[in-house]
Scaffold this active site. Structure first.
Site, short mmCIF file in Angstrom:
data_model
loop_
_atom_site.label_atom_id
_atom_site.label_comp_id
_atom_site.label_asym_id
_atom_site.label_seq_id
_atom_site.Cartn_x
_atom_site.Cartn_y
_atom_site.Cartn_z
N GLU A 253 0.89 -1.17 0.00
CA GLU A 253 0.00 0.00 0.00
C GLU A 253 0.92 1.21 0.00
OE1 GLU A 253 -2.05 2.87 0.73
OE2 GLU A 253 -2.34 2.17 2.78
N CYS A 287 -2.14 8.90 2.47
CA CYS A 287 -1.88 8.41 1.11
C CYS A 287 -3.10 8.66 0.24
CB CYS A 287 -1.47 6.95 1.12
SG CYS A 287 -2.61 5.91 1.96
#
Ligand code: UN1
Length: 497
Positions: A253, A287
């Site tokens: 990720e 993110c």
């Protein structure tokens, strides 16, 4: 509360906080709040062996019973929500509400995983042979290494750990070197759940603290079949191939470069609120933070005017103050990277509104968020800078806007603001957004745990959290059972002896 009070309330002792080699700073004021003990690289083989031993026991515990441990963890998190959230604020600099939200995200995934512990379903499959039955069974996979980033210092651990535990996998957790205290406080909470659970194997969840050489031991070990890593694309670009080369399973990720398309029919009032939360929330350090707005030329100037007005009144400062909406960046290096990105943007034709240091009088790297009008999607716009910079570009044709949105190396999150059904559906279609997350009339950040979380391209392709992400923590076994007295071969092959 002083920093020391916060750490004490979270159960951290003087012995744990002092005498170690890793200095921990609070981004709130830059104060060094602890020197914690680091795991020596020479300890890693023993730690990995303990995880393997725990696996041998835990894999045979019935999954709903494994779920009971996660249920207890959720209960303990509820009881300690404020204390843990305060450590998140202290160490990651999140505003109070976001610190609490992070712990709520942990509670939510625990609830989800408890239900999942009774739903590790496999299929039954029609066999082509008479007197045969086929099915698939999901088995525990083995110890799972979890490497987490500073910006979600506990939630990302919990997405992985709650699922790994119900799936029968022990966990070795390496938190960011910037946020070891949050991890230590979290382990105290887990310890209380383990004590109530009673008979969990030793070494079921272990914490390792230190630098890249500690992570490297997890990445290299064939005794760690699953390695979940959250962080930069640079880190993932090293970890992913190394895990794959030893036939492990990476769950990555990594970076995002998330966009919002604002169409002519958009509810601009709503779009502005969504943009501001997604772009400046967590000081732009998610993110999933919004980094690019692609606005239709007919509404672009109006939108930029509304945004600059909204940005002008955002309270920046001590994240412990309930009125603050923008806390500090994690450190001065982040603020320097933001300044460098803004000067690159100017050199590449951008017009910058905002940016620069915000002196809050308490130390720490506080910045004013920036809006940058760009004539084109230049190199700096295609780069993820972990700071509150929002690039704004214009478009005339929706397909061109979607192409622009997709024309970045990252593929995490995306959204469109439109009241036009056709536009919304095109955006969500196979020819639309290429991201792992695509939303309509919602910003790109702040995802719920129920969906699978992650993205494509340089984001790494991993999926964590909800939907069927649990399958990433298990091995699938296909079973064929012959209950006939014959031995027919598949595909009508004849092999008589
Ligand atoms: C991250 O920034 O690494 O969707 C995770 C969100 C949060 C998780 C972000 N639920 O913004």
């Amino acid at each position: 509360m002083t920093h020391a009070d916060v750490l004490k309330a979270a159960g951290l002792t003087e012995a744990e906080l002092q005498g170690g080699t890793l200095a921990v700073q609070s981004p709130i004021d830059g104060a060094v709040v602890a020197h914690v003990h680091e795991t020596g690289p020479e300890q890693m083989p023993d730690i990995i062996a303990r995880a393997q031993a725990a696996f041998k026991a835990w894999r045979s515990v019935p999954a709903p019973r494994r779920g009971e441990l996660v249920r207890l963890l959720g209960e303990e998190l509820r009881a300690s929500k404020e204390e843990l959230a305060a450590v998140v604020t202290l160490e990651a600099g999140k505003i109070l509400s976001e610190g609490l939200g992070e712990v709520q995200e942990m509670i939510d995934i625990c609830d989800f995983a408890v239900g999942q512990s009774r739903q590790l379903y496999g299929l039954t499959i029609a066999s082509e042979r008479p007197g045969h039955r086929m099915m698939e069974t999901w088995h525990p996979m083995g110890p799972c290494g979890v490497i987490t980033a500073f910006n979600f210092p506990v939630a990302v651990w919990s997405w992985n750990t709650a699922l790994a535990l119900v799936c029968g996998d022990p966990v070795i957790w390496k938190p960011s070197e910037k946020t070891p205290l949050t991890a230590m406080a979290c382990m105290k909470i887990l310890d209380r759940a383990l004590a109530r659970f009673g008979d969990a194997p030793d070494g079921l969840v272990q914490l390792v603290i230190g630098g890249p050489e500690i992570g490297a031991a997890l990445v290299a070990s064939t005794d760690i079949p699953i390695l979940s890593a959250t962080g930069s694309t640079r880190m993932g670009g090293q970890v992913g191939p190394q895990v794959a080369a030893r036939w492990g399973r990476p769950i990555l990720e990594l970076g995002g470069n998330n966009a919002m398309i604002v169409a002519p029919s958009a509810d601009l009032e709503m779009a502005v609120r969504a943009i501001v939360f997604s772009a400046v929330g967590t000081a732009g350090q998610r993110c999933t933070s919004l980094r690019r707005v692609i606005a239709h030329h007919s509404i672009k100037d109006d939108l930029v005017a509304r945004l600059t007005a909204a940005y002008a009144s955002l309270p920046i400062g001590d994240p412990r103050d309930a009125a603050t909406l923008i806390g500090p960046l994690i450190d001065q290096a982040s603020a320097d990277r933001m300044a460098a990105a803004l000067s690159d943007a100017t050199a590449q034709g951008g017009t910058v509104h905002g940016g620069g240091a915000a002196d809050c009088g308490i130390g720490g790297a506080y910045v004013r968020p920036a809006i940058v009008e760009m004539p084109a999607q230049t190199e700096i716009v295609r780069t993820e800078t972990f700071a509150p910079i929002l690039y704004v570009m214009g478009y005339d044709d929706l397909n061109a806007a979607i192409a622009l949105q997709n024309d970045v190396p990252q593929g995490l999150s995306s959204c469109i603001f439109t009241l036009n059904l056709r536009e919304a559906e095109v955006f969500l279609s196979a020819a639309g957004s290429d991201c792992g997350i695509a939303n309509v009339n919602i910003g790109p950040s702040g995802a719920e745990i129920g969906g699978a979380f992650g993205g494509e391209k340089e984001t790494g392709g991993g999926r964590e959290s909800g939907s069927d992400a649990w399958k990433g923590y298990m091995r699938r076994q296909t079973n064929t059972i012959n209950y006939s007295a014959e031995l027919p071969l598949a595909q009508d092959v004849v092999f008589d002896i």
